[in-house]
Design a protein around this motif. Structure first.
Motif, PDB file in Angstrom:
ATOM      1  N   LYS A  83      -1.181 -19.697  -9.960  1.00 12.46           N
ATOM      2  CA  LYS A  83      -1.531 -18.523 -10.760  1.00 12.46           C
ATOM      3  C   LYS A  83      -2.409 -18.901 -11.950  1.00 12.46           C
ATOM      4  CE  LYS A  83       0.553 -14.801 -13.486  1.00 12.46           C
ATOM      5  NZ  LYS A  83       1.813 -14.210 -14.000  1.00 12.46           N
ATOM      6  N   LEU A 130      -6.268 -17.632 -12.905  1.00 16.85           N
ATOM      7  CA  LEU A 130      -6.560 -16.906 -14.139  1.00 16.85           C
ATOM      8  C   LEU A 130      -7.641 -17.623 -14.964  1.00 16.85           C
ATOM      9  CD1 LEU A 130      -2.952 -15.901 -15.260  1.00 16.85           C
ATOM     10  CD2 LEU A 130      -4.711 -14.418 -14.308  1.00 16.85           C
ATOM     11  N   PRO A 177      -0.010  -2.472  -7.788  1.00 17.21           N
ATOM     12  CA  PRO A 177      -1.373  -1.964  -7.985  1.00 17.21           C
ATOM     13  C   PRO A 177      -2.420  -2.832  -7.289  1.00 17.21           C
ATOM     14  CG  PRO A 177      -0.512  -2.934 -10.006  1.00 17.21           C
ATOM     15  CD  PRO A 177       0.627  -2.856  -9.061  1.00 17.21           C
ATOM     16  N   LEU A 178      -3.605  -2.272  -7.106  1.00 22.01           N
ATOM     17  CA  LEU A 178      -4.659  -2.937  -6.336  1.00 22.01           C
ATOM     18  C   LEU A 178      -5.009  -4.311  -6.901  1.00 22.01           C
ATOM     19  CD1 LEU A 178      -6.735  -2.857  -4.073  1.00 22.01           C
ATOM     20  CD2 LEU A 178      -8.295  -1.648  -5.612  1.00 22.01           C
ATOM     21  N   ARG A 179      -5.067  -4.435  -8.231  1.00 20.29           N
ATOM     22  CA  ARG A 179      -5.443  -5.731  -8.815  1.00 20.29           C
ATOM     23  C   ARG A 179      -4.428  -6.820  -8.456  1.00 20.29           C
ATOM     24  NH1 ARG A 179      -4.420  -4.546 -15.272  1.00 20.29           N
ATOM     25  NH2 ARG A 179      -2.187  -4.131 -15.148  1.00 20.29           N
ATOM     26  N   ASN A 180      -3.148  -6.450  -8.360  1.00 24.07           N
ATOM     27  CA  ASN A 180      -2.129  -7.426  -7.955  1.00 24.07           C
ATOM     28  C   ASN A 180      -2.300  -7.812  -6.494  1.00 24.07           C
ATOM     29  OD1 ASN A 180      -1.202  -6.993 -10.502  1.00 24.07           O
ATOM     30  ND2 ASN A 180       0.879  -6.414  -9.929  1.00 24.07           N
ATOM     31  N   GLN A 181      -2.650  -6.819  -5.646  1.00 24.53           N
ATOM     32  CA  GLN A 181      -2.873  -7.116  -4.231  1.00 24.53           C
ATOM     33  C   GLN A 181      -4.061  -8.061  -4.053  1.00 24.53           C
ATOM     34  OE1 GLN A 181      -2.751  -3.722  -1.516  1.00 24.53           O
ATOM     35  NE2 GLN A 181      -1.737  -2.492  -3.094  1.00 24.53           N
ATOM     36  N   ILE A 182      -5.114  -7.837  -4.847  1.00 25.52           N
ATOM     37  CA  ILE A 182      -6.291  -8.709  -4.777  1.00 25.52           C
ATOM     38  C   ILE A 182      -5.920 -10.129  -5.199  1.00 25.52           C
ATOM     39  CG2 ILE A 182      -8.556  -9.168  -5.815  1.00 25.52           C
ATOM     40  CD1 ILE A 182      -8.919  -6.112  -6.008  1.00 25.52           C
ATOM     41  N   ALA A 183      -5.122 -10.234  -6.264  1.00 25.00           N
ATOM     42  CA  ALA A 183      -4.705 -11.557  -6.750  1.00 25.00           C
ATOM     43  C   ALA A 183      -3.917 -12.298  -5.678  1.00 25.00           C
ATOM     44  CB  ALA A 183      -3.864 -11.404  -8.022  1.00 25.00           C
ATOM     45  N   GLN A 237       0.815  -1.215   0.000  1.00 26.29           N
ATOM     46  CA  GLN A 237       0.000   0.000   0.000  1.00 26.29           C
ATOM     47  C   GLN A 237       0.851   1.270   0.000  1.00 26.29           C
ATOM     48  OE1 GLN A 237      -2.586  -0.728   3.345  1.00 26.29           O
ATOM     49  NE2 GLN A 237      -3.401  -2.579   2.372  1.00 26.29           N
TER      50      GLN A 237
END
Length: 250
Positions: A243, A247, A226-232, A219
């Protein structure tokens, strides 16, 4: 008369690369910088020679990196190449003739690739260069490579040894392809024999405090994480999936 393109200064070039503003930017006579993305750019030299137009990459852009070229280094190298052209010789046909040591091979290889090899550069500078950097390629033996890898394994740095082993193989495959060596001394290297990698899964369990610390750092650096990577990553931790499985999930 052909209008001369705008010339970009060192400060302007630095900003263009930092912002990742894609394009081809004129720097000095026949020298261009091709910006591909944030922090990723390459130097190209254009020149008419014997009624043929030659365009050749002369290196990757970076500052404070001995294997890549900054603004001043690129201009100096382009000037040397153009002097060679003026003498009626093609410097790109002679480029590999200047590669004699392992250091020179690493520099030549990295500047010929689009990848950055950041981790490999760190491992090379710390583990390999002090022992083999100045050694002639013709004098490097299979035993030299094995000795370097064994030292890493003995120090319980098996993951570093594995990465170094693959980098050795990549380097000497390149050297062999370009006829810089008579024998590929890395061809026999194998993960289980020379990097103590038996392919078994590691038993690693992260504590809640470690996970919390990681996400706090994410953060603080939203551009790098980025947020999408944190969510993943959160989904990986919750479901324990690979992974590819995440996907493909509907």
């Amino acid at each position: 008369m052909t209008k001369r393109p705008k010339t970009y200064t060192e400060k302007q070039v630095t900003k263009l690369v930092e912002k990742g503003k894609r394009g081809r930017y004129y720097v000095s006579q026949n020298l261009y910088l091709l910006v591909k993305d944030k922090g990723i750019a390459s130097w190209f030299l254009r020149r008419q020679f014997k009624n043929k137009r030659i365009e050749k990459k002369i290196g990757n852009y970076a500052s404070n990196n001995i294997y890549f070229l900054d603004y001043v280094d690129a201009i100096e190298l382009a000037t040397k190449h153009q002097r060679t052209f003026d003498l009626g010789l093609n410097p790109f046909e002679q480029q590999h003739a200047l590669v004699n040591t392992l250091d020179e091979l690493v520099s030549c290889y990295l500047n010929s690739q689009s990848g950055r090899y950041i981790k490999e550069q760190e491992i090379y500078a710390r583990e390999i260069q002090p022992l083999l950097g100045n050694k002639l390629l013709t004098e490097i033996t299979r035993n030299d490579l094995e000795t370097v890898l064994k030292a890493m394994v003995d120090a319980d740095r098996k993951s570093i040894a594995l990465r170094a082993m693959y980098f050795f193989r990549t380097l000497f495959n390149y050297a062999s392809t370009h006829k810089l060596v008579i024998e590929n001394v890395s061809a026999h290297l194998k993960p289980h024999l020379h990097a103590a990698n038996d392919g078994e899964l590691r038993d690693v369990v992260l504590s809640e405090s470690e996970i919390e610390k990681v996400f706090n750092i994410f953060q603080q650096f939203p551009e790098q994480a980025p947020l999408r990577n944190q969510i993943a990553i959160a989904l990986y931790l919750m479901f324990g999936c690979r992974k590819s499985e995440l996907l493909k999930a509907k």
